[in-house]
Design a protein around this motif. Structure first.
Motif, short mmCIF file in Angstrom:
data_model
loop_
_atom_site.label_atom_id
_atom_site.label_comp_id
_atom_site.label_asym_id
_atom_site.label_seq_id
_atom_site.Cartn_x
_atom_site.Cartn_y
_atom_site.Cartn_z
N SER A 69 -4.80 1.68 5.99
CA SER A 69 -4.04 2.77 5.36
C SER A 69 -2.87 2.18 4.59
O SER A 69 -2.21 1.25 5.06
N VAL A 70 -2.62 2.74 3.40
CA VAL A 70 -1.59 2.18 2.52
C VAL A 70 -0.80 3.28 1.84
O VAL A 70 -1.26 4.43 1.74
N ILE A 71 0.38 2.92 1.38
CA ILE A 71 1.16 3.74 0.46
C ILE A 71 1.41 2.89 -0.77
O ILE A 71 1.89 1.75 -0.67
N ALA A 72 1.04 3.42 -1.92
CA ALA A 72 1.22 2.69 -3.18
C ALA A 72 2.01 3.54 -4.15
O ALA A 72 1.82 4.77 -4.21
N GLU A 73 2.89 2.90 -4.89
CA GLU A 73 3.64 3.59 -5.94
C GLU A 73 3.46 2.84 -7.24
O GLU A 73 3.29 1.62 -7.26
N GLY A 74 3.46 3.59 -8.33
CA GLY A 74 3.33 2.97 -9.64
C GLY A 74 3.09 4.01 -10.70
O GLY A 74 3.23 5.23 -10.46
N MET A 75 2.70 3.54 -11.88
CA MET A 75 2.46 4.44 -13.01
C MET A 75 0.98 4.60 -13.25
O MET A 75 0.19 3.68 -13.02
#
Length: 460
Positions: A69-75
């Motif tokens: 499980s991951v949390i990713a941020e970006g455009m």
């Protein structure tokens, strides 16, 4: 709340920072970047996140494995690959829960039987994720239909001292010590020492209790778990399942049939409107034509025929059946499908069954041989709804109970309803899992409920 991935996939490229939370379905590495597909259960498709090796440590990248499980941020940017229109270019990446190499759901096709053994993980697969979303839509539609039509939702008890069907296939509820049961003088179990002071069981139906509320609120419905201790190890039976049971006062069989037809069409249309992607998946990978079948049911007026007329039709084709038909016998699944798929080519409602093959609470016809019962038969499945006009005449109901060997004392309160302002009333029952099975095309009922309970199986 954060945007779900299904919504994020519809976004156009921009410089807005988007946060993605979910589980890794697949991951592949190239020389300078890694690609991971993240899914959060909101739809079949996950979002591809792009992980630049220069921006994150090798240790973090290696720890992002299938199942983690991951949390990713970006455009959101236009994708350079052809498999998706957009992707998320990571500026921030967090491993929330690591997943070891023995994770059972690797990137390959798993059998239904294998996934049934991993019921705690199977919602992460495309098939069971789609089933869960369709089940959710159908449950919401059940409540929407009845609420929009003035019905009151009633919670009937799960523990009951009455057997609605008179079949005896019930699960007993007790606090007695099984190793040291109290006995009466004649050697029988002394249930006066039990928690409720009498024999109690898990309910097989909320109908009888539902009728008491219909005779006060006019139109009510129940939607909850029911239990059958039938030793049936088939693809159509569960020991624990959910039932939808409306009851309508000042209503005859004709109104019952009309409501059942409108109800089925409503919930089927809700799925086609809201789960287009999932239904396309079922058509491609589970059962070709499942969408067309639902559309046909929605568009077709249901055929009506009496049991007697149905038997006359079927008797002409007895050579084609495993179980030949004659008046007074049960209509089997093969007969139900023949009526809907060959004879009527649409759903059929069969009415006025012999009293010997129906329950005690169904209203007796004037002929003294048949009751005001109805079964809704659907193409590809057979019976999907069973219902009746209820016997509201005290004397007739009492005689029927005695005829079947039922103890009127056990149903004293049900009989009392016929003494105090009784009215004609009717209702029906729909097994929710059977309906989900029909809509999705899934072959085994054990695969349309989160944790199936059946003979010799009570895992998790």
């Amino acid at each position: 709340m954060e945007k779900r991935i299904k919504e994020i996939l519809s976004l156009s490229p921009s410089d807005e920072i988007i946060r993605v939370e979910g589980w890794v379905r697949t991951k592949r590495d190239s020389k300078n970047v890694s690609f991971a597909e993240i899914n959060d259960g909101s739809g079949l498709k996950g979002i591809q996140i792009v992980i630049d090796h220069q921006s994150f440590s090798e240790e973090l990248i290696d720890s992002i494995t299938t199942g983690s499980s991951v949390i990713a941020e970006g455009m959101i940017v236009a994708s350079e690959g052809g498999a998706q229109a957009t992707e998320l270019r990571c500026t921030k990446l967090e491993l929330v829960g690591a997943c070891p190499a023995d994770y059972p759901l690797q990137k390959k096709r798993h059998t239904i039987e294998f996934l049934r053994e991993k019921a705690y993980l199977r919602p992460r697969t495309n098939l069971f994720g789609a089933v869960t979303r369709v089940r959710n839509t159908m449950a919401y539609a059940v409540h929407s239909f009845f609420q929009e039509n003035g019905f009151v939702y009633v919670n009937t008890p799960l523990i009951s001292a009455s057997d609605c069907e008179g079949a005896g296939a019930q699960f007993q509820v007790t606090t007695l010590d099984m190793e040291n049961l109290p006995r009466t003088e004649d050697g029988k179990v002394d249930y006066s020492k039990d928690f409720f002071g009498k024999l109690a069981n898990l309910t097989v139906s909320g109908q009888l209790e539902g009728e008491t509320y219909a005779l006060a609120m006019k139109n009510i419905y129940t939607f909850g778990p029911t239990f059958r201790a039938e030793n049936s190890n088939t693809a159509r039976h569960l020991a624990e399942f959910w039932m939808i049971e409306p009851e309508m006062a000042f209503c005859t069989l004709e109104g019952d049939m009309d409501t059942a037809e409108k109800f089925l069409k409503y919930i089927f249309k809700a799925v086609l409107d809201k789960n287009e992607e999932d239904m396309a998946f079922f058509s491609k990978f589970v059962l070709d034509g499942v969408v067309e079948t639902l559309e046909h049911v929605i568009e077709s007026p249901f055929e009506h025929m009496t049991y007697t007329d149905a038997v006359k039709i079927l008797e002409k084709h007895n050579d084609a059946f495993e179980f030949p038909v004659s008046w007074g016998t049960e209509i089997q699944s093969e007969h139900e499908r023949y009526l809907t798929e060959v004879i009527a080519k649409r759903p059929v409602i069969v009415t006025d069954y012999p009293k010997e093959i129906k329950a005690f609470y169904m209203k007796m016809n004037d002929d003294g041989k048949t009751v005001r019962a109805m079964d809704v038969l659907a193409p590809r499945l057979g019976e999907i709804i069973g219902g009746s006009e209820r016997e509201y005449r005290y004397d007739v109901l009492l005689d029927r109970m005695k005829e079947l060997g039922l103890d009127p004392e056990a149903y004293w309160w049900y009989l009392d309803l016929r003494k105090y302002g009784s009215v004609p009333h009717a209702g029906f029952g729909l097994g929710f899992e059977r309906a989900v099975q029909y809509v999705t095309g899934v072959g085994n009922i054990r695969d349309v409920i989160p944790y199936p309970r059946y003979v010799r199986s009570c895992e998790y």
